[in-house]
Scaffold this motif. Sequence first.
Motif, short mmCIF file in Angstrom:
data_model
loop_
_atom_site.label_atom_id
_atom_site.label_comp_id
_atom_site.label_asym_id
_atom_site.label_seq_id
_atom_site.Cartn_x
_atom_site.Cartn_y
_atom_site.Cartn_z
N VAL A 106 0.84 -1.21 0.00
CA VAL A 106 0.00 0.00 0.00
C VAL A 106 0.87 1.25 0.00
O VAL A 106 0.60 2.21 -0.73
N GLN A 107 1.95 1.24 0.78
CA GLN A 107 2.81 2.43 0.86
C GLN A 107 3.52 2.66 -0.47
O GLN A 107 3.67 3.81 -0.91
N LEU A 141 6.20 7.25 3.56
CA LEU A 141 7.63 7.14 3.88
C LEU A 141 7.84 6.78 5.35
O LEU A 141 8.70 5.95 5.67
N VAL A 142 7.05 7.38 6.23
CA VAL A 142 7.18 7.07 7.65
C VAL A 142 6.82 5.60 7.91
O VAL A 142 7.53 4.90 8.65
N VAL A 143 5.75 5.13 7.29
CA VAL A 143 5.35 3.73 7.47
C VAL A 143 6.43 2.80 6.91
O VAL A 143 6.76 1.79 7.54
N ALA A 171 2.50 11.00 0.46
CA ALA A 171 3.92 10.60 0.42
C ALA A 171 4.55 10.58 1.81
O ALA A 171 5.29 9.64 2.12
N VAL A 172 4.29 11.56 2.63
CA VAL A 172 4.95 11.64 3.94
C VAL A 172 4.55 10.47 4.84
O VAL A 172 5.43 9.78 5.38
#
Length: 134
Positions: A87-88, A114-116, A110-111
Amino acid sequence: MTPAPTPDRGPRPREVAVLAGLVLLEALGLAVAALRLLWTLLFEEPLTVGGTVFLTLVAAAGALWLLRVGRGLWRGFRWPRAAALVVQLFLLVVSFPLLQAGEWAGLGPAVPALVVLVLLFRPAVLDWTTRTLR
């Protein structure tokens, strides 16, 4: 049928809580999109009825799936890591053209993606998500 008892692995790592929370926020975003599409279908003039119905069903199913993924991460199962990763990556693929075009709205997906992605590979998350279905 009651679930099998699981060994106590100590307190849930903070990274897992953040990870599950972000996935659940993504699920909420998809649910809001599904509701907005349903609103368009019922009270506005959609571009195409068939396309709007299809997108509504896909967004609703995606939201339900992400709810299950977030719950699985929270509970410490292994299988949701792969689903969350896919999913990310999809969110990054969708947001990249927006960012290239100078649209700051691309930062929205996007942020968190990226964290996930970073959290998925943290040692504490990997240790917590080693439980499998038996």
